[in-house]
Design an enzyme around this catalytic site. Structure first.
Site, PDB file in Angstrom:
ATOM      1  CB  CYS A 156      -6.398 -79.136 122.307  1.00 49.97           C
ATOM      2  SG  CYS A 156      -5.049 -80.337 121.859  1.00 49.97           S
TER       3      CYS A 156
HETATM    4  C1  LIG Z   1      -6.067 -87.497 111.805  1.00 42.73           C
HETATM    5  C2  LIG Z   1      -6.268 -86.932 109.958  1.00 42.73           C
HETATM    6  C3  LIG Z   1      -5.013 -85.549 109.647  1.00 42.73           C
HETATM    7  C4  LIG Z   1      -6.166 -87.589 109.448  1.00 42.73           C
HETATM    8  O1  LIG Z   1      -6.977 -87.691 108.270  1.00 42.73           O
HETATM    9  P1  LIG Z   1      -8.552 -87.377 107.591  1.00 42.73           P
HETATM   10  O2  LIG Z   1      -8.786 -87.775 106.559  1.00 42.73           O
HETATM   11  O3  LIG Z   1      -9.481 -88.622 108.858  1.00 42.73           O
HETATM   12  O4  LIG Z   1      -7.659 -89.921 107.238  1.00 42.73           O
HETATM   13  P2  LIG Z   1      -8.339 -91.148 108.012  1.00 42.73           P
HETATM   14  O5  LIG Z   1      -7.626 -91.431 109.206  1.00 42.73           O
HETATM   15  O6  LIG Z   1     -10.006 -90.772 107.649  1.00 42.73           O
HETATM   16  O7  LIG Z   1      -7.810 -91.683 106.804  1.00 42.73           O
HETATM   17  C5  LIG Z   1      -8.277 -91.590 105.716  1.00 42.73           C
HETATM   18  C6  LIG Z   1      -7.228 -92.352 104.545  1.00 42.73           C
HETATM   19  O8  LIG Z   1      -6.113 -92.395 104.437  1.00 42.73           O
HETATM   20  C7  LIG Z   1      -5.000 -93.552 105.180  1.00 42.73           C
HETATM   21  N1  LIG Z   1      -4.696 -93.581 105.639  1.00 42.73           N
HETATM   22  C8  LIG Z   1      -4.036 -92.911 107.299  1.00 42.73           C
HETATM   23  N2  LIG Z   1      -3.411 -92.060 107.889  1.00 42.73           N
HETATM   24  C9  LIG Z   1      -2.100 -92.475 106.731  1.00 42.73           C
HETATM   25  C10 LIG Z   1      -0.853 -91.926 106.129  1.00 42.73           C
HETATM   26  N3  LIG Z   1      -0.582 -91.629 107.210  1.00 42.73           N
HETATM   27  N4  LIG Z   1      -0.165 -92.297 104.925  1.00 42.73           N
HETATM   28  C11 LIG Z   1      -1.012 -92.638 103.966  1.00 42.73           C
HETATM   29  N5  LIG Z   1      -2.480 -92.911 104.185  1.00 42.73           N
HETATM   30  C12 LIG Z   1      -3.390 -92.945 105.738  1.00 42.73           C
HETATM   31  C13 LIG Z   1      -6.466 -94.492 105.960  1.00 42.73           C
HETATM   32  O9  LIG Z   1      -5.841 -95.963 105.918  1.00 42.73           O
HETATM   33  C14 LIG Z   1      -7.812 -94.179 104.966  1.00 42.73           C
HETATM   34  O10 LIG Z   1      -7.445 -95.071 103.795  1.00 42.73           O
HETATM   35  P3  LIG Z   1      -9.057 -95.876 103.458  1.00 42.73           P
HETATM   36  O11 LIG Z   1     -10.036 -94.503 103.079  1.00 42.73           O
HETATM   37  O12 LIG Z   1      -8.599 -96.609 102.405  1.00 42.73           O
HETATM   38  O13 LIG Z   1      -9.512 -96.473 104.691  1.00 42.73           O
HETATM   39  C15 LIG Z   1      -7.355 -85.961 110.946  1.00 42.73           C
HETATM   40  O14 LIG Z   1      -8.891 -87.387 110.619  1.00 42.73           O
HETATM   41  C16 LIG Z   1      -7.768 -84.707 111.628  1.00 42.73           C
HETATM   42  O15 LIG Z   1      -6.918 -83.760 111.875  1.00 42.73           O
HETATM   43  N6  LIG Z   1      -8.922 -85.041 112.622  1.00 42.73           N
HETATM   44  C17 LIG Z   1      -9.079 -83.825 113.455  1.00 42.73           C
HETATM   45  C18 LIG Z   1      -8.113 -84.747 115.027  1.00 42.73           C
HETATM   46  C19 LIG Z   1      -7.627 -83.319 115.778  1.00 42.73           C
HETATM   47  O16 LIG Z   1      -8.463 -82.449 115.828  1.00 42.73           O
HETATM   48  N7  LIG Z   1      -7.634 -83.913 116.888  1.00 42.73           N
HETATM   49  C20 LIG Z   1      -6.730 -82.894 117.696  1.00 42.73           C
HETATM   50  C21 LIG Z   1      -5.736 -83.301 118.479  1.00 42.73           C
HETATM   51  S1  LIG Z   1      -4.941 -82.564 119.693  1.00 42.73           S
END
Ligand SMILES: CC(C)(COP(=O)(O)OP(=O)(O)OC[C@H]1O[C@@H](n2cnc3c(N)ncnc32)[C@H](O)[C@@H]1OP(=O)(O)O)[C@@H](O)C(=O)NCCC(=O)NCCS
Length: 371
Positions: A156
């Protein structure tokens, strides 16, 4: 030390769009099919039932509403769930070069430069469609530029690290005018069957022209006053698929992209805040002097958190523009898209920050000032 500027920028946006609702409908259809096919194994506890995805979750957790893709066909088909495209022959340019050519031409026009002026091309992206010959060298030939060209990858942070290489090449007098392109053909790396990550990426390409201020004739140029780059190893955003894959026992499910999103969030933000605040302190730029922050576009909540740390308050929407809603995460191109689309309306002397962050971990912070 020679003053170096970003004198032009360009953007190629694929025409095809996938909205969250389209993606979620397809994913949920796949989940229903999977659960129906495995109903007995699920009842026995041998297989875990899959859960539905939701547009509301995606928008709230990431800020993403839609993404552009080069090849929509196949992605939404539950029997396929990947972009479908044919391998191009050696006589045809690959998608990444085609995107780069388009973005490069816009950046060159903005900077009032022709191919004859460019003597270094850097193709910097998170994935390369082939290891060699370098995509940048094919682009060099297609543009008709001389000098030299190479590919590089810092995930990135590829764009900001490439711009810093360009600045060093100009100051070291190994180049005069540098074209940096960031073709992020991200959709093939997505596992569209993974609820955690099927929504994250979009395809796009950005380009920038970097040159010495004394050769610049652009009317919207940004002086690169200082730069700070930082890397710290982490497995939390990782791709294990490389050229050795065909020698290894085949696992069709080996994911091209995997991440621990929560950990990334928690671990990366303090590094980002430290890099930006340290660079502001050494450049003697106070928060109130910053007129714009073009930040990496991976997650809206990360951006809000980072901006609050830097400014000490909530930003106005125009201060830290977001493009995540329509472009999704476009890896190294994200902060450059924000720069390209939201660099007008500022006056000479205004300070700004362009900063990437992501896999590695890697952070690239450029302190900019409008010429
Ligand atoms: C990926 C991202 C959007 C996920 O968001 P988050 O708030 O961390 O979500 P989590 O993975 O902790 O999941 C939260 C809940 O939502 C649920 N969930 C995950 N994906 C889901 C989806 N597509 N739809 C519905 N629910 C979902 C999970 O199961 C979890 O449920 P629980 O609390 O009952 O266990 C976020 O973590 C993120 O963007 N992080 C930074 C990533 C980044 O910068 N990456 C760089 C890549 S180049």
């Amino acid at each position: 030390m020679k003053n170096v500027v970003i004198s032009g920028s360009g953007l190629y946006t694929p025409t095809e769009i996938i909205t969250n609702d389209e993606l979620v409908n397809s994913f949920n259809h796949y989940v229903d099919q999977f659960n129906a096919e495995h109903v007995e194994a699920i009842a026995r506890g041998d297989v875990t039932a899959l859960a539905h995805s939701s547009s509301e979750f995606i928008e709230k957790a990431s800020g993403i509403k839609a993404r552009h893709v080069l090849h929509k066909e196949g992605i939404l088909d539950t029997a396929i769930m990947r972009p479908i495209f044919a391998r191009r022959s050696a006589e045809q340019m690959p998608e990444m070069v085609e995107m780069a050519l388009d973005a490069a031409r816009e950046a060159m026009a903005q900077a009032n430069k022709t191919a004859a002026d460019i003597d270094l091309i850097i193709c910097a992206a998170s994935n390369m469609q082939r290891p060699y010959p370098a995509l940048a060298i094919e682009l060099q030939q297609l543009l008709g530029a001389s000098g030299y060209a190479f590919d590089m990858n810092v995930a990135c942070s590829s764009a900001t690290f490439a711009i810093s290489n360009a600045v060093n090449a100009i100051r070291g007098e190994t180049a005069k005018v540098v074209l940096v392109v960031n073709p992020e053909f991200a959709s093939p790396q997505v596992n569209y069957r993974s609820r955690d990550s099927h929504f994250i990426f979009g395809d796009v390409c950005t380009a920038t022209i970097i040159e010495a201020e004394d050769s610049c004739t652009s009317d919207n140029a940004w002086r690169i006053n200082s730069m700070r780059l930082k890397t710290e190893f982490s497995n939390n955003i990782r791709c294990d698929v490389g050229y050795t894959e065909h020698c290894l026992p085949t696992d069709p499910l080996v994911p091209f992209f995997k991440q621990e999103g929560r950990k990334v969030f928690k671990e990366l933000l303090p590094i980002v805040a430290d890099v930006i605040l340290s660079e502001m302190a050494s450049a003697q730029v106070a928060p109130e002097q910053l007129k714009r922050l073009w930040l990496h576009q991976a997650n809206i909540n990360m951006n809000i958190f980072a901006v609050k740390k830097i400014l000490g308050r909530d930003p106005l929407p125009e201060e830290a523009p977001l493009v995540l809603d329509t472009y999704a995460n476009t890896a190294s191109a994200g902060s450059i898209i924000a720069f390209h689309k939201y660099k007008t309306g500022l006056v000479a002397g205004d300070h700004a920050i362009l900063c990437s962050f992501g896999a590695g971990y890697s952070v690239g912070c450029l302190m900019l000032q409008k010429c």
